[in-house]
Enzyme design. Structure first.
Site, PDB file in Angstrom:
ATOM      1  N   GLU A 105      18.347 -70.554  -3.360  1.00  0.00           N
ATOM      2  CA  GLU A 105      17.753 -70.087  -4.613  1.00  0.00           C
ATOM      3  C   GLU A 105      16.660 -71.134  -5.027  1.00  0.00           C
ATOM      4  O   GLU A 105      15.503 -70.693  -5.547  1.00  0.00           O
ATOM      5  CB  GLU A 105      18.654 -69.855  -5.674  1.00  0.00           C
ATOM      6  CG  GLU A 105      19.570 -68.554  -5.257  1.00  0.00           C
ATOM      7  CD  GLU A 105      20.667 -68.129  -6.166  1.00  0.00           C
ATOM      8  OE1 GLU A 105      21.440 -69.153  -6.329  1.00  0.00           O
ATOM      9  OE2 GLU A 105      20.702 -67.217  -6.540  1.00  0.00           O
ATOM     10  N   GLU A 125      27.392 -66.710  -1.185  1.00  0.00           N
ATOM     11  CA  GLU A 125      28.275 -66.354  -2.786  1.00  0.00           C
ATOM     12  C   GLU A 125      29.238 -65.412  -2.555  1.00  0.00           C
ATOM     13  O   GLU A 125      30.567 -65.532  -2.961  1.00  0.00           O
ATOM     14  CB  GLU A 125      27.403 -66.132  -3.790  1.00  0.00           C
ATOM     15  CG  GLU A 125      26.492 -67.356  -4.109  1.00  0.00           C
ATOM     16  CD  GLU A 125      25.251 -67.628  -3.656  1.00  0.00           C
ATOM     17  OE1 GLU A 125      25.125 -67.163  -2.468  1.00  0.00           O
ATOM     18  OE2 GLU A 125      24.375 -68.165  -4.010  1.00  0.00           O
TER      19      GLU A 125
HETATM   20  N1  3HC Z   1      30.181 -77.532  -3.965  1.00  0.00           N
HETATM   21  C1  3HC Z   1      31.066 -78.414  -4.206  1.00  0.00           C
HETATM   22  N2  3HC Z   1      31.758 -79.186  -3.006  1.00  0.00           N
HETATM   23  C2  3HC Z   1      31.263 -78.575  -1.779  1.00  0.00           C
HETATM   24  C3  3HC Z   1      30.444 -77.512  -1.786  1.00  0.00           C
HETATM   25  C4  3HC Z   1      29.848 -76.930  -2.803  1.00  0.00           C
HETATM   26  N3  3HC Z   1      29.098 -76.199  -2.834  1.00  0.00           N
HETATM   27  N4  3HC Z   1      30.194 -77.214  -0.448  1.00  0.00           N
HETATM   28  C5  3HC Z   1      30.994 -78.239   0.225  1.00  0.00           C
HETATM   29  N5  3HC Z   1      31.566 -78.937  -0.607  1.00  0.00           N
HETATM   30  C6  3HC Z   1      32.533 -80.247  -0.241  1.00  0.00           C
HETATM   31  C7  3HC Z   1      33.716 -79.601   0.439  1.00  0.00           C
HETATM   32  O1  3HC Z   1      34.610 -79.467  -0.361  1.00  0.00           O
HETATM   33  C8  3HC Z   1      33.989 -80.872   1.130  1.00  0.00           C
HETATM   34  O2  3HC Z   1      34.733 -81.871   0.346  1.00  0.00           O
HETATM   35  P1  3HC Z   1      35.924 -82.853   0.824  1.00  0.00           P
HETATM   36  O3  3HC Z   1      35.194 -83.693   2.059  1.00  0.00           O
HETATM   37  O4  3HC Z   1      36.404 -83.436  -0.417  1.00  0.00           O
HETATM   38  O5  3HC Z   1      36.901 -81.792   1.662  1.00  0.00           O
HETATM   39  C9  3HC Z   1      32.690 -81.486   1.691  1.00  0.00           C
HETATM   40  O6  3HC Z   1      31.902 -80.889   0.586  1.00  0.00           O
HETATM   41  C10 3HC Z   1      32.233 -81.251   2.882  1.00  0.00           C
HETATM   42  O7  3HC Z   1      32.263 -79.900   3.088  1.00  0.00           O
HETATM   43  P2  3HC Z   1      32.893 -79.245   4.620  1.00  0.00           P
HETATM   44  O8  3HC Z   1      33.945 -80.022   5.089  1.00  0.00           O
HETATM   45  O9  3HC Z   1      32.875 -77.571   4.526  1.00  0.00           O
HETATM   46  O10 3HC Z   1      31.687 -79.717   5.476  1.00  0.00           O
HETATM   47  P3  3HC Z   1      30.981 -79.062   6.615  1.00  0.00           P
HETATM   48  O11 3HC Z   1      29.914 -79.686   7.120  1.00  0.00           O
HETATM   49  O12 3HC Z   1      31.929 -78.483   7.582  1.00  0.00           O
HETATM   50  O13 3HC Z   1      30.179 -77.476   5.965  1.00  0.00           O
HETATM   51  C11 3HC Z   1      28.815 -76.407   4.413  1.00  0.00           C
HETATM   52  C12 3HC Z   1      29.016 -77.633   5.015  1.00  0.00           C
HETATM   53  C13 3HC Z   1      28.460 -75.230   5.553  1.00  0.00           C
HETATM   54  C14 3HC Z   1      27.686 -76.733   3.502  1.00  0.00           C
HETATM   55  C15 3HC Z   1      30.207 -76.014   3.868  1.00  0.00           C
HETATM   56  O14 3HC Z   1      30.743 -76.864   3.125  1.00  0.00           O
HETATM   57  C16 3HC Z   1      29.895 -74.712   3.037  1.00  0.00           C
HETATM   58  O15 3HC Z   1      29.939 -73.549   3.449  1.00  0.00           O
HETATM   59  N6  3HC Z   1      29.901 -74.983   1.550  1.00  0.00           N
HETATM   60  C17 3HC Z   1      29.716 -73.979   0.591  1.00  0.00           C
HETATM   61  C18 3HC Z   1      28.405 -73.365   0.518  1.00  0.00           C
HETATM   62  C19 3HC Z   1      28.445 -72.397  -0.680  1.00  0.00           C
HETATM   63  O16 3HC Z   1      29.137 -71.489  -0.583  1.00  0.00           O
HETATM   64  N7  3HC Z   1      27.299 -72.262  -1.243  1.00  0.00           N
HETATM   65  C20 3HC Z   1      27.307 -71.413  -2.429  1.00  0.00           C
HETATM   66  C21 3HC Z   1      27.847 -71.952  -3.456  1.00  0.00           C
HETATM   67  S1  3HC Z   1      27.992 -70.887  -4.900  1.00  0.00           S
HETATM   68  C22 3HC Z   1      26.370 -70.975  -5.628  1.00  0.00           C
HETATM   69  O17 3HC Z   1      25.546 -71.381  -4.920  1.00  0.00           O
HETATM   70  C23 3HC Z   1      26.046 -69.965  -6.878  1.00  0.00           C
HETATM   71  C24 3HC Z   1      24.449 -69.925  -7.008  1.00  0.00           C
HETATM   72  O18 3HC Z   1      24.215 -68.602  -6.575  1.00  0.00           O
HETATM   73  C25 3HC Z   1      24.458 -69.796  -8.593  1.00  0.00           C
END
Ligand code: 3HC
Ligand code: NAI
Length: 693
Positions: A105, A125
């Site tokens: 975004e 999301e």
């Molecule tokens: N917020 C906070 N913490 C997050 C995060 C996020 N969006 N994404 C990842 N983390 C944290 C994880 O909890 C993890 O923490 P830890 O080491 O303490 O366990 C650390 O970051 C590393 O994450 P991964 O182990 O998952 O790392 P990978 O390299 O395997 O994957 C990733 C990276 C593909 C970015 C994966 O973490 C992921 O899919 N994250 C979520 C992405 C997501 O859902 N984004 C949308 C969020 S909602 C949003 O944006 C709303 C908006 O529209 C307003």
């Protein structure tokens, strides 16, 4: 101006805003503030354009999920995005890693986007029970068109940068260093006097969308996303992009986002997101525990499980020996593996080249001598203690001292197996689920003497072979299967008391389970449990339903005999209720002296699921699971438990433990000590606490 997570600098005529918020550059409040400050600095500075780039392994991967459910902190994301889009100089997002959710975004608020070819862009999301809440549902369709946006937003699946380039989401692909490429692209924009492209002002891709498109998508989602609320919310929001002016669409998106955010489903899905990651952490095994490289693996037993386990390693590019006791059995195993791969190729999900590569990594052998240099061996031979012991003695004699020796046993005592070796610290359980090449869950069984290095390495291996791992202790059935027993027990008792298999299965299916316990039994085969019951006998003085045994005595083993709890037509997996099963149930109920009564759907749900929860509480306090959320991970990834319920322990929390406890006490009064409430459940209920915090 800079803050500790976002800095502003100048490279010639281009301003550079750098986000550096490891590990994934999430958009927490400090980053949002930093972005606004960065844009303000660029406005004041004598630069002609601005590049927005991230340090570390990825572009912004989304909003900071840890902030959800807490009081909002200003500035929110919307003002930050408005300041980017409203900047009087072109802002160019420079993307590597994953631009996800709020990250995409942000990029969509920029005037241009460039990316390295390996980058991925998406709005995931929906996987957290949400919709994109910062303009994603309004801007993405304006760039890629409504149909593609609906696909991306309602499934949450990202697309690669090359496809994004073709679809107009990325303007320029960068080869080599991203910052250099982005600066050059920014200079080109300045030199060519390209306009400030505000996606919010575009409407050529959304105007005139056929309303039938939304009806078609909704009907598809009813099937593909049964029970999930968020995918439908996503369609509603994208529909607003196609039918309302941008500003009104944004308001609609906000309303829907707030509703989704506050839902139990989203809380549950966010819980599972963090639970999956927490399950990797083992309190007494520090994160810097040495991990042994697993360059070569071996699997013993080329049967149902062994074949699937070997495929996992081959898929991850790790060479793996596969041993069985005769050439014929090996050929059979390899034949099944080949057929499995060929099926995936036929579906277009694997190339022939990749299949050939995987097959070349699986090396059949009849000799233990091949295992001399392997780093890990996983045993998947018959479930007989004597055979397992013999196999582990042979492994002990041949494998190098650092080799990890794992057993895929589903019921046997891993400590007893470890004890026959000279190195019990190297022995561990790796409990895969069938089909092992498909199912995500891996229960990692920590033996009494398993070393921390072996445990840490096994968890790392799980990640390599793309499993979701949870550590469990050595107890009968470990965590998952131990909990399934009281669940199945209650399902069986309900039949005697008045329900039919189709009633129980319907209630649990409607709750969201992949299938009910009886359909599941037919799929797995009823004869396996029957043989175990005959061998072990039934504990004296305990209530035992004889219905399942009676079915097996009638040759009803489930799908493999085309009849079990249900009837199956030749080649069909669709269960058809069978009056003769009802007759058996009535007969056995009468023989047991039970007067059948009408059973409500609510009772079916509570009897089956509270039994699961109570056993989970026992497991927790006995220390066989590390934390309640690990149990939720096990059920979600191994047993078809609906992710939008958050797993059994989170679900119990969402009901309220007081209510769950009181109902269990009532069941104890009616049905006896099978329902003795776990002391931990009693304690938490009395203290007004929860399992999952
Ligand atoms: N917020 C906070 N913490 C997050 C995060 C996020 N969006 N994404 C990842 N983390 C944290 C994880 O909890 C993890 O923490 P830890 O080491 O303490 O366990 C650390 O970051 C590393 O994450 P991964 O182990 O998952 O790392 P990978 O390299 O395997 O994957 C990733 C990276 C593909 C970015 C994966 O973490 C992921 O899919 N994250 C979520 C992405 C997501 O859902 N984004 C949308 C969020 S909602 C949003 O944006 C709303 C908006 O529209 C307003
Ligand atoms: P299977 O019967 O399909 O395969 C076992 C294979 O091991 C056979 O090919 C057999 O020839 C081979 N074998 C037996 N003894 C051997 C020996 N001494 N040396 C070499 N090979 C030998 O059995 P399945 O279902 O694959 O189960 C294997 C193990 O996995 C068991 O411990 C079982 O409890 C466990 N398991 C099974 C699950 C399932 O759903 N089938 C799920 C999780 C674990």
């Amino acid at each position: 101006m800079s803050n500790q997570l976002v800095s502003y600098s100048k490279k010639g005529a281009i301003g550079v805003i750098t986000v550096d918020n490891p590990p994934v550059n999430a958009l927490g409040v400090v980053v949002r503030k930093g972005l606004m400050d960065g844009i303000a600095s660029a406005e004041k500075d004598d630069v002609k354009a601005v590049v927005l780039i991230c340090a570390g392994r990825t572009f912004i991967a989304g909003a900071d999920i840890t902030e959800f459910g807490k009081p909002p902190q200003e500035p929110g994301l919307h003002p930050a995005l408005d300041s980017i889009e409203g900047c009087s100089k072109p802002v160019i997002a420079a993307i590597h890693g994953t631009a996800l959710g709020g990250g995409l975004e942000v990029a969509l608020s920029c005037h241009y986007r460039c990316a390295v070819a390996a980058a991925k862009l998406g709005l995931p999301e929906v996987k957290l029970g949400l919709i994109p809440g910062a303009g994603g549902t309004q801007r993405l369709p304006r760039v890629v068109g409504v149909e593609q946006a609906l696909k991306m937003i309602s499934t949450g699946e990202p697309i690669g940068a090359k496809e994004a380039r073709e679809r107009g989401l990325v303007d320029e692909l960068v080869e080599g260093d991203l910052l250099e490429g982005a600066l050059a692209f920014a200079q080109k924009i300045v030199d060519e006097k390209r306009p400030l492209v505000k996606i919010s002002a575009r409407d050529e891709k959304v105007k005139g969308t056929d309303p039938k498109l939304f009806a078609a998508i909704r009907s598809g989602l009813n099937k593909s996303s049964r029970g999930f609320e968020a995918p439908m919310h996503c369609v509603d929001a994208v529909e607003a992009a196609a039918t309302l002016p941008f500003a009104e669409g944004m308001k609609r998106e906000r309303e829907i986002f707030v509703k989704a955010h506050d839902s139990v489903q989203s809380r549950a899905q966010r819980h599972i997101f963090f639970a999956e990651r927490a399950a990797n952490k083992i309190p007494d095994v520090p994160s810097d525990t040495p991990i042994m490289p697993i360059k070569h693996a071996a699997v013993l037993g080329a049967g149902t499980m062994g074949g699937g386990i070997a495929m996992n390693f081959a898929n991850a590019g790790v060479p793996v020996y596969l041993l069985d006791s005769s050439q014929e059995l090996i050929d059979k195993g390899i034949g099944i593996i080949t057929k499995n791969y060929a099926g995936t190729v036929a579906k277009g999900r694997l190339s022939q080249e990749a299949m050939d590569k995987c097959l070349s990594l699986i090396k059949p052998t009849l000799s233990y001598d091949s295992f001399k240099d392997v780093d890990m061996v996983i045993e998947a031979v018959f479930e007989e203690m004597d055979i397992k012991k013999e196999v582990f003695k042979k492994l002990d004699a041949v494998c190098k001292p650092t080799c990890i020796m794992a057993s895929n046993t589903s019921t046997l005592d891993v400590n007893e197996i470890a004890a026959v070796t000279s190195r019990p610290q190297q022995v561990i359980g790796m409990h895969f689920f069938s089909p092992a090449n498909v199912m995500k869950l891996l229960e990692v069984v920590r033996g009494a003497k398993t070393s921390k290095e072996v445990l840490a390495t096994t968890m790392a291996v799980a990640k390599t072979i793309k499993k979701v791992a949870a550590v469990v202790g050595v107890c009968d059935g470990f965590v998952g299967n131990r909990m399934i027993h009281p669940y199945a027990r209650e399902a069986g008792f309900l039949l005697e008391e008045g329900a039919l298999p189709q009633d129980v299965d319907r209630v649990l299916y409607d709750y969201g389970m992949a299938m009910g316990p009886f359909a599941m039994g037919d799929l797995a085969g009823l004869d396996v449990g029957w043989r175990i019951r005959k061998r072990k006998g039934v504990p004296a003085g305990k209530r035992h339903s004889k219905v399942a045994d009676a079915l097996c005595e009638d040759g009803r083993y489930g799908q493999k005999t085309q009849k079990g709890w249900y009837l199956y037509e030749q080649g069909s997996r669709t269960p058809v209720p069978d009056p003769s099963v009802e007759a058996i149930i009535l007969r056995e109920a009468e023989a047991a002296g039970i007067t059948r009564r009408k059973i409500s759907d609510e009772e079916i749900l509570e009897r089956c699921l509270y039994a699961l929860v109570n056993e989970g509480a026992y497991i927790l306090e006995e220390g066989f699971a590390q934390r309640a959320s690990d149990i939720d991970v096990i059920y979600t990834f191994g047993y078809g438990y609906p992710v939008y319920r958050g797993g059994p322990m989170f679900w119990a929390d969402s009901i309220g433990l007081k209510k769950v406890y009181e109902r269990i006490c009532e069941f104890q009064k009616i049905h006896g000590d099978d329902w003795k409430p776990a002391p931990l459940l009693k304690k938490l209920a009395e203290e007004g606490k929860t399992f999952t915090g």
